[in-house]
Each structure stands twice: as structure tokens, then as C-alpha cells.
Motif scaffolding. Sequence first.
Motif, PDB file in Angstrom:
ATOM      1  N   ASN A  64      -1.719  23.239 -19.359  1.00 50.00           N
ATOM      2  CA  ASN A  64      -3.019  23.664 -19.874  1.00 50.00           C
ATOM      3  C   ASN A  64      -3.598  22.619 -20.819  1.00 50.00           C
ATOM      4  O   ASN A  64      -4.802  22.316 -20.766  1.00 50.00           O
ATOM      5  CB  ASN A  64      -2.905  25.004 -20.602  1.00 50.00           C
ATOM      6  N   ALA A  93      -4.885  19.713 -18.786  1.00 47.46           N
ATOM      7  CA  ALA A  93      -6.120  20.085 -18.089  1.00 47.46           C
ATOM      8  C   ALA A  93      -7.300  20.130 -19.056  1.00 47.46           C
ATOM      9  O   ALA A  93      -8.392  19.661 -18.734  1.00 47.46           O
ATOM     10  CB  ALA A  93      -5.948  21.427 -17.389  1.00 47.46           C
ATOM     11  N   MET A  94      -7.099  20.681 -20.234  1.00 47.16           N
ATOM     12  CA  MET A  94      -8.185  20.747 -21.212  1.00 47.16           C
ATOM     13  C   MET A  94      -8.615  19.354 -21.641  1.00 47.16           C
ATOM     14  O   MET A  94      -9.802  19.087 -21.794  1.00 47.16           O
ATOM     15  CB  MET A  94      -7.765  21.580 -22.433  1.00 47.16           C
ATOM     16  N   ALA A 126     -10.549  19.499 -16.856  1.00 43.78           N
ATOM     17  CA  ALA A 126     -10.322  20.115 -15.546  1.00 43.78           C
ATOM     18  C   ALA A 126     -10.118  21.621 -15.699  1.00 43.78           C
ATOM     19  O   ALA A 126     -10.007  22.147 -16.812  1.00 43.78           O
ATOM     20  CB  ALA A 126      -9.089  19.496 -14.894  1.00 43.78           C
ATOM     21  N   SER A 127     -10.065  22.295 -14.564  1.00 46.69           N
ATOM     22  CA  SER A 127      -9.768  23.727 -14.574  1.00 46.69           C
ATOM     23  C   SER A 127      -8.322  23.941 -14.978  1.00 46.69           C
ATOM     24  O   SER A 127      -7.457  23.114 -14.704  1.00 46.69           O
ATOM     25  CB  SER A 127      -9.986  24.319 -13.177  1.00 46.69           C
ATOM     26  N   LEU A 128      -8.066  25.075 -15.611  1.00 44.25           N
ATOM     27  CA  LEU A 128      -6.697  25.396 -15.989  1.00 44.25           C
ATOM     28  C   LEU A 128      -5.886  25.735 -14.745  1.00 44.25           C
ATOM     29  O   LEU A 128      -6.386  26.392 -13.835  1.00 44.25           O
ATOM     30  CB  LEU A 128      -6.671  26.568 -16.965  1.00 44.25           C
TER      31      LEU A 128
END
Length: 113
Positions: A76, A79-80, A84-86
Motif C-alpha cells: 500500500n 502504491a501510494m 497507483a491504485s491500492l
Amino acid sequence: MTSPIDEEPDYRFTLANERTYLAYLRTSLACYAGGLSAVQFLDLGPDRWPAKIIGIVLVIAGIVTTAGAFRRWQANLRAMRAGASLPVTRLPLMLGATIAVVGLIGLLFSLWR
């Protein structure tokens, strides 16, 4: 010039990710405690193998939850930072299914006894 991977996400999202990680760790601690308690205190038969199975399953679920929580926290955060999407996780499904199955096994052996 900074790349998207170098950008810090909003601190609120970082802290929310950390709180989720800590919630998973509390859940894994509950699995450990429940598993050890099952082995120590459940009396579901003369040789106590149902209690041992319940205890082993719960402790393994705690270990998997601990490892999965750390991997999820890291994924996570990556991604953050990348914007990007989680990533999707199956950890809640695994936990829910394990707890439901262990509860059903305990109930069945309690009624059978």
C-alpha cells in the motif's frame, strides 16, 4: 525533478495505512491467544485432538496474518507513493473463513461431546 515514486503521500493516508497494519497485528495476537487458549483449556474429547487442531489452525492463521499484514502495509505504501491504485488483498477473506471454520468445528465437537 522528482519521480512519482519519490513523492510522499498525504500523511493522513500514510497514518491510515499504519492503523490498518496495527489492526491486523491485533487480530493476529487474538489468533495466537485463542489458539493457545484452545489447546490449554478446551476439553473436547478424551485425547483432546479437536482442541489441538483448533489451536494449531488459529496460531497458523495468526502467523499468516502477521506476514500478510506487513506485506500489505508495504504494498500500500509503495502504491501510494507511486500514485497507483491500492493492491487487492485476500487477507480479510482468509481471516473470516478461518474463524468461521474454527468456530464451526468447535461448535460441532461441543455438541457431539
